[in-house]
Design a protein around this motif. Structure first.
Motif, PDB file in Angstrom:
ATOM      1  N   ASP A 282       3.808  -2.511  -1.258  1.00  0.00           N
ATOM      2  CA  ASP A 282       2.999  -1.142  -1.242  1.00  0.00           C
ATOM      3  C   ASP A 282       1.513  -1.263  -1.405  1.00  0.00           C
ATOM      4  O   ASP A 282       1.155  -2.110  -2.620  1.00  0.00           O
ATOM      5  CB  ASP A 282       3.480  -0.324  -2.199  1.00  0.00           C
ATOM      6  CG  ASP A 282       4.839   0.231  -1.950  1.00  0.00           C
ATOM      7  OD1 ASP A 282       5.199   0.272  -0.976  1.00  0.00           O
ATOM      8  OD2 ASP A 282       5.675   0.612  -2.962  1.00  0.00           O
ATOM      9  N   LEU A 283       0.625  -0.339  -1.039  1.00  0.00           N
ATOM     10  CA  LEU A 283      -0.618  -0.478  -1.491  1.00  0.00           C
ATOM     11  C   LEU A 283      -1.078   0.795  -2.349  1.00  0.00           C
ATOM     12  O   LEU A 283      -0.110   1.621  -2.259  1.00  0.00           O
ATOM     13  CB  LEU A 283      -1.813  -0.266  -0.249  1.00  0.00           C
ATOM     14  CG  LEU A 283      -1.559  -1.274   0.833  1.00  0.00           C
ATOM     15  CD1 LEU A 283      -2.708  -0.973   2.183  1.00  0.00           C
ATOM     16  CD2 LEU A 283      -1.796  -2.695   0.311  1.00  0.00           C
ATOM     17  N   GLY A 284      -2.056   0.866  -3.318  1.00  0.00           N
ATOM     18  CA  GLY A 284      -2.294   1.771  -4.128  1.00  0.00           C
ATOM     19  C   GLY A 284      -3.118   2.832  -3.413  1.00  0.00           C
ATOM     20  O   GLY A 284      -3.469   2.780  -2.178  1.00  0.00           O
ATOM     21  N   TYR A 285      -3.672   3.934  -4.181  1.00  0.00           N
ATOM     22  CA  TYR A 285      -4.520   4.884  -3.721  1.00  0.00           C
ATOM     23  C   TYR A 285      -5.996   4.174  -3.403  1.00  0.00           C
ATOM     24  O   TYR A 285      -6.370   5.003  -2.269  1.00  0.00           O
ATOM     25  CB  TYR A 285      -4.912   5.787  -4.902  1.00  0.00           C
ATOM     26  CG  TYR A 285      -5.910   5.582  -5.740  1.00  0.00           C
ATOM     27  CD1 TYR A 285      -7.275   6.104  -5.480  1.00  0.00           C
ATOM     28  CD2 TYR A 285      -5.679   4.550  -6.758  1.00  0.00           C
ATOM     29  CE1 TYR A 285      -8.347   5.611  -6.115  1.00  0.00           C
ATOM     30  CE2 TYR A 285      -6.761   4.371  -7.590  1.00  0.00           C
ATOM     31  CZ  TYR A 285      -8.087   4.665  -7.355  1.00  0.00           C
ATOM     32  OH  TYR A 285      -9.118   4.446  -7.986  1.00  0.00           O
ATOM     33  N   SER A 286      -6.395   3.327  -3.632  1.00  0.00           N
ATOM     34  CA  SER A 286      -7.657   2.820  -3.434  1.00  0.00           C
ATOM     35  C   SER A 286      -7.671   1.969  -2.255  1.00  0.00           C
ATOM     36  O   SER A 286      -8.718   1.563  -1.480  1.00  0.00           O
ATOM     37  CB  SER A 286      -7.972   1.900  -4.399  1.00  0.00           C
ATOM     38  OG  SER A 286      -7.199   0.563  -4.658  1.00  0.00           O
ATOM     39  N   GLY A 287      -6.479   1.702  -1.664  1.00  0.00           N
ATOM     40  CA  GLY A 287      -6.118   0.758  -0.612  1.00  0.00           C
ATOM     41  C   GLY A 287      -5.969  -0.679  -0.923  1.00  0.00           C
ATOM     42  O   GLY A 287      -5.710  -1.510  -0.017  1.00  0.00           O
ATOM     43  N   ALA A 288      -6.151  -1.043  -2.232  1.00  0.00           N
ATOM     44  CA  ALA A 288      -5.849  -2.322  -2.859  1.00  0.00           C
ATOM     45  C   ALA A 288      -4.453  -2.353  -3.188  1.00  0.00           C
ATOM     46  O   ALA A 288      -3.705  -1.355  -3.042  1.00  0.00           O
ATOM     47  CB  ALA A 288      -6.577  -2.586  -3.880  1.00  0.00           C
ATOM     48  N   ILE A 289      -3.924  -3.671  -3.373  1.00  0.00           N
ATOM     49  CA  ILE A 289      -2.336  -3.654  -3.542  1.00  0.00           C
ATOM     50  C   ILE A 289      -2.048  -3.168  -4.791  1.00  0.00           C
ATOM     51  O   ILE A 289      -2.512  -3.205  -5.934  1.00  0.00           O
ATOM     52  CB  ILE A 289      -2.238  -5.299  -3.457  1.00  0.00           C
ATOM     53  CG1 ILE A 289      -2.537  -5.716  -2.170  1.00  0.00           C
ATOM     54  CG2 ILE A 289      -0.458  -5.478  -3.615  1.00  0.00           C
ATOM     55  CD1 ILE A 289      -2.364  -7.214  -2.027  1.00  0.00           C
ATOM     56  N   ALA A 290      -0.968  -2.403  -4.831  1.00  0.00           N
ATOM     57  CA  ALA A 290      -0.296  -1.913  -6.113  1.00  0.00           C
ATOM     58  C   ALA A 290       0.423  -2.994  -6.603  1.00  0.00           C
ATOM     59  O   ALA A 290       1.328  -3.449  -6.213  1.00  0.00           O
ATOM     60  CB  ALA A 290       0.535  -0.536  -5.730  1.00  0.00           C
ATOM     61  N   VAL A 291       0.215  -2.899  -8.307  1.00  0.00           N
ATOM     62  CA  VAL A 291       1.125  -3.986  -9.043  1.00  0.00           C
ATOM     63  C   VAL A 291       1.319  -3.316 -10.220  1.00  0.00           C
ATOM     64  O   VAL A 291       0.760  -2.107 -10.736  1.00  0.00           O
ATOM     65  CB  VAL A 291      -0.002  -5.385  -9.208  1.00  0.00           C
ATOM     66  CG1 VAL A 291      -0.213  -5.925  -7.881  1.00  0.00           C
ATOM     67  CG2 VAL A 291      -1.296  -4.706  -9.929  1.00  0.00           C
ATOM     68  N   ASP A 292       2.308  -3.920 -11.026  1.00  0.00           N
ATOM     69  CA  ASP A 292       2.731  -3.477 -12.469  1.00  0.00           C
ATOM     70  C   ASP A 292       2.032  -4.076 -13.263  1.00  0.00           C
ATOM     71  O   ASP A 292       0.989  -4.956 -13.047  1.00  0.00           O
ATOM     72  CB  ASP A 292       4.263  -3.645 -12.476  1.00  0.00           C
ATOM     73  CG  ASP A 292       4.811  -5.119 -12.538  1.00  0.00           C
ATOM     74  OD1 ASP A 292       3.905  -6.160 -12.665  1.00  0.00           O
ATOM     75  OD2 ASP A 292       5.984  -5.261 -12.569  1.00  0.00           O
ATOM     76  N   CYS A 308      -8.306  -7.873  -4.590  1.00  0.00           N
ATOM     77  CA  CYS A 308      -7.581  -7.081  -3.436  1.00  0.00           C
ATOM     78  C   CYS A 308      -6.272  -6.380  -4.104  1.00  0.00           C
ATOM     79  O   CYS A 308      -5.562  -5.645  -3.411  1.00  0.00           O
ATOM     80  CB  CYS A 308      -6.635  -8.240  -2.548  1.00  0.00           C
ATOM     81  SG  CYS A 308      -5.694  -9.257  -3.370  1.00  0.00           S
ATOM     82  N   ALA A 309      -6.418  -6.572  -5.493  1.00  0.00           N
ATOM     83  CA  ALA A 309      -5.265  -5.723  -6.302  1.00  0.00           C
ATOM     84  C   ALA A 309      -5.854  -4.646  -7.200  1.00  0.00           C
ATOM     85  O   ALA A 309      -7.060  -4.739  -7.871  1.00  0.00           O
ATOM     86  CB  ALA A 309      -4.551  -6.651  -7.108  1.00  0.00           C
TER      87      ALA A 309
END
Length: 474
Positions: A282-292, A308-309
């Protein structure tokens, strides 16, 4: 071994993760694939190399390939990962016109970011640069030097010699254009002025360094003008113009055309995530990678870190994308430790940043923009004060402008910015610490900060601003 830790990207996040993992889990292999030649370099130092403050390109290297090997890292440069199969837990790697498959036990995506050039036509012309990478820095410095004066250090086998040598015979530019008034634009203005070049800086908005707030931007604008930089605020560059030789000759903007010999585009960066387009990551709202909070993505045993995250913002508690060096190094190190078996938090981000504008030092942290703060559910109130950096009778002091933003209802500190010539930047760390601790303005005002005439007045500028803002809240 069948379960190596595979890292895509050999810069800050990637090699920090690999180094920590190699120390903590010496019984497992760690392989780092880097599509280019350069690894682990100080990107933030490139303007100072162009200026001449940093003498050698190699001074900007943090970890050499040889040192990486000594740490037990299998570093493979000129190896581009062109595909990721999260079902098979493999990556496809292109090298020497061939592609092979590499299994992974755990995977870190640390592909960084790329410089933006669009939607401006002409960025492909000779003499149009972005300050993104050491080859770019070497090329600009070569272009600024007298013909034959700049020598490519051929002992550094990973320099793009063909690219740099293109500019070694150029006559130094008499006039340059900088497109963008952010970090890169401001720092490169200083670098160009050091070479006695007429420097034009174009900024689409009405003030420089937008993330730092208007007070900082206005003072930086005054400083640049005093140093001879010609500012074009509220001016959008529409095209970089070239001649028949495909060489830069001018920039076209909404106020006309300005003849230049060289153009530097610094209008921001974007995360490199195309590699994951066909994966369930999944990517986040910004277009970078979503992480926990551990840097883990939505796919098991796949992590992401660096430019990138996304990361969690310390003020809002929501994901945000603020690509900075410490964030990348810190997250990479934590992920390396997590993959080695000791789960470690990557830590929140507050957007803490500093920048130098000739003699001015600028710092910012947290939420400064009222619209952003309101969108996050706060009722922002702010103040800007000017206070001395040292006791008035002690020489060497300077006016320091401090902006603080707080939530009207809770009194919580949301953000701050400082600008001045006397150790203003380092004072931002006080505000960063306060934000991480969820301090209120009242608590900030009561901090027991150090005082001695050579270092600070009795009331440090941060405390003066807190006192004023606290009065508004009360």
């Amino acid at each position: 071994m069948t379960d190596p830790f595979v890292v895509i990207g050999g810069d800050a996040a990637g090699l920090s993760a690999a180094s920590k993992f190699a120390r903590e889990a010496p019984d497992r292999d760690v392989i780092v694939f880097e599509k280019g030649k350069w690894v682990s370099y100080a990107h933030c130092g490139t303007p100072y190399y162009v200026k001449g403050t940093v003498e050698r390109l190699t001074d900007l290297l943090s970890l050499s390939p040889e040192q990486a090997a000594e740490r037990g890292i299998d570093l493979r440069r000129n190896h581009e990962v062109v595909g990721v199969d999260t079902d098979a837990e493999t990556v496809a790697v292109a090298h020497d016109s061939e592609t092979f498959s590499q299994p992974y036990g755990d995977l870190l995506v640390a592909t960084g970011a790329r410089a933006m050039t669009g939607p401006i036509p002409g960025t492909e012309l000779d003499g149009a640069f972005t300050m993104h990478g050491l080859d770019s820095a070497a090329s600009v410095r070569a272009a600024l030097s007298e013909p034959g004066e700049f020598a490519v250090d051929t002992s550094i086998e990973y320099v793009d010699t063909a690219l740099v040598e293109k500019y070694t015979d150029w006559e130094p530019p008499e006039r340059v254009a900088i497109v963008g008034g952010g970090y890169v634009g401001v720092e490169m203005a200083e670098a160009f002025q050091a070479h006695n070049i007429e420097t034009h800086l174009f900024q689409r908005s009405g003030h420089l360094l937008p993330p730092f707030g208007e007070a900082v931007g206005e003072r930086v604008a005054r400083q640049l003008r005093e140093q001879g930089v010609i500012l074009h605020l509220d001016t959008a560059v529409e095209e970089i113009v070239g001649n028949r030789d495909e060489r830069v000759t001018a920039v076209a903007h909404d106020g006309g055309t300005t003849d230049v010999d060289l153009a530097l585009v610094g209008i921001g960066i974007r995360p490199n995530t195309a590699l994951l387009a066909d994966t369930p990551v999944d990517l986040g709202y910004s277009g970078a990678i979503a992480v926990d909070e551990y840097g883990a993505t939505s796919v098991n045993r796949v992590y992401a870190a660096g430019d990138c995250a996304e990361d969690r913002h310390a003020v809002t508690g929501e994901p945000d994308w603020v690509p900075l060096g410490l964030t990348a190094n810190r997250a990479g190190r934590a992920i390396g430790q997590t993959v080695a078996g000791d789960p470690s938090l990557v830590g929140d981000i507050a957007g803490t940043a500093v920048v130098k504008a000739f003699d001015l030092e600028c710092g910012r942290v947290g939420l400064l923009d009222h619209e952003q703060a309101s969108a996050a559910g706060f009722d922002p109130v702010s103040t800007t004060v000017t206070a001395g950096s040292r006791s008035g009778y002690y020489p060497g002091g300077d006016d320091t402008d401090v902006t603080l933003v707080a939530d009207r209802n809770s009194g919580r500190l949301l953000g701050g910015a400082l600008v001045g010539e006397d150790r203003a930047a380092i004072r931002i760390d006080t505000l960063a610490t306060a934000i991480e601790a969820d301090m209120t303005i009242d608590e900030l005002e009561r901090l027991d900060l150090a005082y001695a005439p050579p270092f600070s007045p009795v009331w440090d500028p941060v405390l003066v601003a807190a006192k004023v803002l606290n009065g508004q809240l009360e």
